[in-house]
Design an enzyme around this catalytic site. Structure first.
Site, mmCIF file in Angstrom:
data_model
loop_
_atom_site.group_PDB
_atom_site.id
_atom_site.type_symbol
_atom_site.label_atom_id
_atom_site.label_comp_id
_atom_site.label_asym_id
_atom_site.label_seq_id
_atom_site.Cartn_x
_atom_site.Cartn_y
_atom_site.Cartn_z
ATOM 1 N N GLU A 87 0.891 -1.153 0.000
ATOM 2 C CA GLU A 87 0.000 0.000 0.000
ATOM 3 C C GLU A 87 0.930 1.203 0.000
ATOM 4 O O GLU A 87 1.856 1.275 0.817
ATOM 5 C CB GLU A 87 -0.880 -0.010 1.257
ATOM 6 C CG GLU A 87 -1.933 -1.112 1.267
ATOM 7 C CD GLU A 87 -3.002 -0.922 0.194
ATOM 8 O OE1 GLU A 87 -3.181 0.210 -0.296
ATOM 9 O OE2 GLU A 87 -3.647 -1.922 -0.168
ATOM 10 N N THR A 133 11.402 3.115 0.580
ATOM 11 C CA THR A 133 11.218 4.547 0.331
ATOM 12 C C THR A 133 12.118 5.407 1.221
ATOM 13 O O THR A 133 12.498 4.979 2.321
ATOM 14 C CB THR A 133 9.741 4.911 0.610
ATOM 15 O OG1 THR A 133 9.602 6.326 0.648
ATOM 16 C CG2 THR A 133 9.266 4.373 1.966
ATOM 17 N N ASP A 134 12.394 6.623 0.759
ATOM 18 C CA ASP A 134 13.164 7.555 1.600
ATOM 19 C C ASP A 134 12.335 8.063 2.784
ATOM 20 O O ASP A 134 12.879 8.661 3.713
ATOM 21 C CB ASP A 134 13.681 8.745 0.759
ATOM 22 C CG ASP A 134 12.573 9.599 0.154
ATOM 23 O OD1 ASP A 134 11.389 9.199 0.196
ATOM 24 O OD2 ASP A 134 12.899 10.683 -0.387
ATOM 25 N N GLU A 135 11.006 7.812 2.746
ATOM 26 C CA GLU A 135 10.146 8.352 3.813
ATOM 27 C C GLU A 135 10.431 7.699 5.165
ATOM 28 O O GLU A 135 10.046 8.224 6.202
ATOM 29 C CB GLU A 135 8.675 8.220 3.409
ATOM 30 C CG GLU A 135 8.400 8.968 2.115
ATOM 31 C CD GLU A 135 6.938 9.104 1.722
ATOM 32 O OE1 GLU A 135 6.075 9.094 2.602
ATOM 33 O OE2 GLU A 135 6.685 9.207 0.507
ATOM 34 N N TYR A 158 2.127 5.102 6.702
ATOM 35 C CA TYR A 158 2.778 4.486 5.536
ATOM 36 C C TYR A 158 4.273 4.288 5.783
ATOM 37 O O TYR A 158 4.807 3.184 5.649
ATOM 38 C CB TYR A 158 2.565 5.360 4.282
ATOM 39 C CG TYR A 158 3.509 5.031 3.140
ATOM 40 C CD1 TYR A 158 3.442 3.802 2.487
ATOM 41 C CD2 TYR A 158 4.482 5.945 2.717
ATOM 42 C CE1 TYR A 158 4.318 3.491 1.440
ATOM 43 C CE2 TYR A 158 5.357 5.648 1.682
ATOM 44 C CZ TYR A 158 5.273 4.420 1.038
ATOM 45 O OH TYR A 158 6.144 4.108 0.018
ATOM 46 N N LYS A 162 6.600 0.894 6.171
ATOM 47 C CA LYS A 162 7.752 0.594 5.308
ATOM 48 C C LYS A 162 9.025 0.452 6.154
ATOM 49 O O LYS A 162 9.849 -0.431 5.899
ATOM 50 C CB LYS A 162 7.950 1.693 4.243
ATOM 51 C CG LYS A 162 6.893 1.750 3.165
ATOM 52 C CD LYS A 162 6.818 0.506 2.284
ATOM 53 C CE LYS A 162 7.999 0.332 1.364
ATOM 54 N NZ LYS A 162 7.779 -0.795 0.401
HETATM 55 P P1 NAD Z 1 1.443 1.252 -6.312
HETATM 56 O O1 NAD Z 1 0.460 1.515 -5.231
HETATM 57 O O2 NAD Z 1 1.295 1.914 -7.641
HETATM 58 O O3 NAD Z 1 1.502 -0.330 -6.600
HETATM 59 C C1 NAD Z 1 1.449 -1.284 -5.591
HETATM 60 C C2 NAD Z 1 1.096 -2.618 -6.216
HETATM 61 O O4 NAD Z 1 1.079 -3.606 -5.174
HETATM 62 C C3 NAD Z 1 -0.286 -2.639 -6.888
HETATM 63 O O5 NAD Z 1 -0.194 -3.234 -8.152
HETATM 64 C C4 NAD Z 1 -1.129 -3.479 -5.932
HETATM 65 O O6 NAD Z 1 -2.170 -4.195 -6.602
HETATM 66 C C5 NAD Z 1 -0.079 -4.413 -5.343
HETATM 67 N N1 NAD Z 1 -0.480 -4.928 -4.028
HETATM 68 C C6 NAD Z 1 -0.971 -4.217 -2.985
HETATM 69 N N2 NAD Z 1 -1.240 -5.041 -1.954
HETATM 70 C C7 NAD Z 1 -0.899 -6.297 -2.361
HETATM 71 C C8 NAD Z 1 -0.915 -7.574 -1.732
HETATM 72 N N3 NAD Z 1 -1.388 -7.717 -0.481
HETATM 73 N N4 NAD Z 1 -0.471 -8.643 -2.411
HETATM 74 C C9 NAD Z 1 -0.010 -8.504 -3.693
HETATM 75 N N5 NAD Z 1 0.016 -7.325 -4.338
HETATM 76 C C10 NAD Z 1 -0.409 -6.236 -3.680
HETATM 77 O O7 NAD Z 1 2.860 1.571 -5.659
HETATM 78 P P2 NAD Z 1 4.191 2.152 -6.337
HETATM 79 O O8 NAD Z 1 4.148 3.619 -6.256
HETATM 80 O O9 NAD Z 1 4.426 1.486 -7.634
HETATM 81 O O10 NAD Z 1 5.281 1.660 -5.268
HETATM 82 C C11 NAD Z 1 5.881 0.378 -5.383
HETATM 83 C C12 NAD Z 1 6.868 0.176 -4.273
HETATM 84 O O11 NAD Z 1 7.866 1.190 -4.314
HETATM 85 C C13 NAD Z 1 6.234 0.260 -2.881
HETATM 86 O O12 NAD Z 1 6.828 -0.709 -2.066
HETATM 87 C C14 NAD Z 1 6.579 1.664 -2.408
HETATM 88 O O13 NAD Z 1 6.680 1.710 -1.002
HETATM 89 C C15 NAD Z 1 7.932 1.867 -3.063
HETATM 90 N N6 NAD Z 1 8.267 3.271 -3.375
HETATM 91 C C16 NAD Z 1 7.395 4.081 -4.045
HETATM 92 C C17 NAD Z 1 7.748 5.390 -4.345
HETATM 93 C C18 NAD Z 1 6.834 6.299 -5.128
HETATM 94 O O14 NAD Z 1 7.161 7.467 -5.324
HETATM 95 N N7 NAD Z 1 5.709 5.834 -5.635
HETATM 96 C C19 NAD Z 1 9.011 5.872 -3.965
HETATM 97 C C20 NAD Z 1 9.881 5.013 -3.277
HETATM 98 C C21 NAD Z 1 9.504 3.716 -2.998
HETATM 99 P P1 TYD Z 2 2.217 12.308 -2.917
HETATM 100 O O1 TYD Z 2 2.238 12.282 -4.407
HETATM 101 O O2 TYD Z 2 1.019 11.768 -2.203
HETATM 102 O O3 TYD Z 2 3.556 11.606 -2.403
HETATM 103 P P2 TYD Z 2 4.197 11.552 -0.899
HETATM 104 O O4 TYD Z 2 3.194 11.982 0.084
HETATM 105 O O5 TYD Z 2 4.545 10.110 -0.771
HETATM 106 O O6 TYD Z 2 5.389 12.457 -0.935
HETATM 107 O O7 TYD Z 2 2.386 13.820 -2.452
HETATM 108 C C1 TYD Z 2 3.511 14.589 -2.872
HETATM 109 C C2 TYD Z 2 3.434 15.913 -2.162
HETATM 110 O O8 TYD Z 2 2.296 16.625 -2.652
HETATM 111 C C3 TYD Z 2 3.215 15.795 -0.661
HETATM 112 O O9 TYD Z 2 3.932 16.848 -0.014
HETATM 113 C C4 TYD Z 2 1.723 15.989 -0.476
HETATM 114 C C5 TYD Z 2 1.382 16.954 -1.607
HETATM 115 N N1 TYD Z 2 0.025 16.815 -2.179
HETATM 116 C C6 TYD Z 2 -0.771 17.950 -2.360
HETATM 117 O O10 TYD Z 2 -0.387 19.092 -2.021
HETATM 118 N N2 TYD Z 2 -2.001 17.792 -2.939
HETATM 119 C C7 TYD Z 2 -2.476 16.583 -3.326
HETATM 120 O O11 TYD Z 2 -3.621 16.485 -3.816
HETATM 121 C C8 TYD Z 2 -1.634 15.421 -3.134
HETATM 122 C C9 TYD Z 2 -2.107 14.048 -3.537
HETATM 123 C C10 TYD Z 2 -0.378 15.599 -2.575
#
Ligand code: NAD
Ligand code: TYD
Length: 352
Positions: A87, A133-135, A158, A162
């Protein structure tokens, strides 16, 4: 060429789909098994260009289902795991933390434990790669950058989930000698990004002349990386990283949310033939996110100097490709922006 079978979890999601595409096309000698539950964030349309490749297999299932995961490891005898399923949306973690604990923490432990049992100490050539994630490092307030040794200080449900999963991965390495590697990446953007996240949400709303919700004053800073460059980093780390190591991945590309959204408005005014400044009028300040992290900024020196990775596109190029992709894939957008999604909008964004 060595044949390998690799499990990629979360491959139907945003980043996972780019990782699956890269591995399926770059490594025809690998069989890539994509395990995804297809939650609201999982979308097989993301992979329709590669779904017929002979070295690609999709399995629908839940990483938190111990029996299912066991059967899957028995069926495929994986050589490696690249774990992305999670998630991933901070706002959802504020309203429903439990599903984040279930998938991100419990689901990760299910995978770790199955890998440990299936590989039974015969770890030669095996690798469990956890994508994080860096978070997990928390929020920067006084300058500086996150490095691999920055103490963990997660601030949202979240990032707490992580961080916990990262701790379990390291605990399996320490206790059972599981061959692991972890990477912690900054915010990604690019094609196939689900439009609940800032950049695709704003692109969609600019297209449809809807309000652009900026949390608080828009002063929060994120370090944006093009998703294909994250997938390239995952490839390099999977193949070349030292076992047990952690690598930070970032774009060295910090933007306040307000400046980023203004930039998007500028690009889209020009692409849509609108008057300069027209889309920026859609900017709307809304109630801030609870516990909103102020700034994330990554130092990726270790990855660049030890493994030779660097981003392949500038932010201007990446944003340009991304905006064009959304303009050319409006059917994809329509399919994900469902009626439920509209309701979600209403509860999530309370206009000031
Ligand atoms: P996303 O939400 O787009 O995709 C997550 C995927 O995981 C989806 O396809 C979902 O169906 C699947 N999934 C969720 N719960 C599941 C379960 N119980 N079993 C099997 N599959 C399941 O996420 P994303 O943005 O592509 O992120 C992918 C990974 O990278 C995550 O672990 C996230 O923490 C990490 N990450 C994301 C970002 C970002 O900017 N999006 C940055 C750094 C790290
Ligand atoms: P997001 O894309 O949800 O990524 P993350 O919270 O993991 O960094 O949000 C990026 C930044 O944008 C974050 O500071 C929250 C802000 N944000 C808004 O200002 N408005 C929005 O509708 C959303 C989704 C995010």
């Amino acid at each position: 060429m060595i044949k390998k079978t690799i499990l990629i979890t979360g491959g139907a999601g945003f980043i996972g789909s780019h990782v699956v595409r890269r591995f399926v096309t770059e490594y025809p000698n690998y069989t890539i098994v994509n395990l995804d539950l297809l939650t609201y964030a999982g979308n097989l349309e993301n992979l329709k260009d590669i779904e017929h490749k002979p070295n690609y297999i999709f399995e629908r299932g839940d990483i938190a289902d111990i029996d299912f995961v066991h059967q899957l490891f028995q069926k495929y005898a994986f050589d490696g795991v690249i774990h992305l399923a999670a998630e991933s949306h901070v706002d959802r973690s504020i309203t429903d933390p439990f599903s984040f604990v279930r998938t991100n923490v419990y689901g990760t432990v299910v995978l770790l434990n199955e890998a440990k049992n299936a590989w039974k100490g015969k770890y030669e050539g095996k690798r469990f790669y956890h994508v994080s994630t860096d978070e997990v490092y928390g929020s920067l307030h006084d300058g500086g950058f996150f490095v691999e040794t920055t103490p963990y200080d997660p601030q949202s449900p979240y990032s707490a989930a992580k961080a916990s999963s990262d701790h379990f991965v390291r605990a399996y390495a320490n206790t059972y000698k599981l061959p692991i590697v972890i990477s912690n990446c900054s915010n990604n953007y690019g094609p196939n990004h689900f439009p609940e996240k800032l950049i695709p949400l704003c692109i969609n709303n600019i297209m449809n002349k809807k309000p652009l919700p900026i949390y608080g004053k828009g002063e929060n800073v994120r370090d944006w990386l093009y998703v294909v460059d994250h997938a390239r980093a995952i490839d390099v780390i999977y193949h070349n990283a030292e076992l047990g190591e952690t690598y930070n991945i970032g774009g060295n590309n910090e933007w306040t949310n307000l400046n980023l959204v203004k930039k998007l408005c500028e690009i889209m005014d020009s692409k849509l033939g609108r008057a300069p400044g027209e889309s920026a009028q859609l900017i709307t300040f809304v109630t801030d996110r609870a516990g909103h992290d102020l700034r994330y900024a990554i130092d990726s020196t270790k990855l660049m100097s030890k493994l030779g990775w660097k981003p392949s596109v500038t932010f201007e190029q990446g944003l340009d490709i991304t905006v064009d992709w959304y303009l050319q894939n409006q059917e994809w957008l329509q399919n994900v922006v469902s009626g439920n999604y509209e309701m979600y909008y209403e509860t999530m964004y309370k206009q000031r």
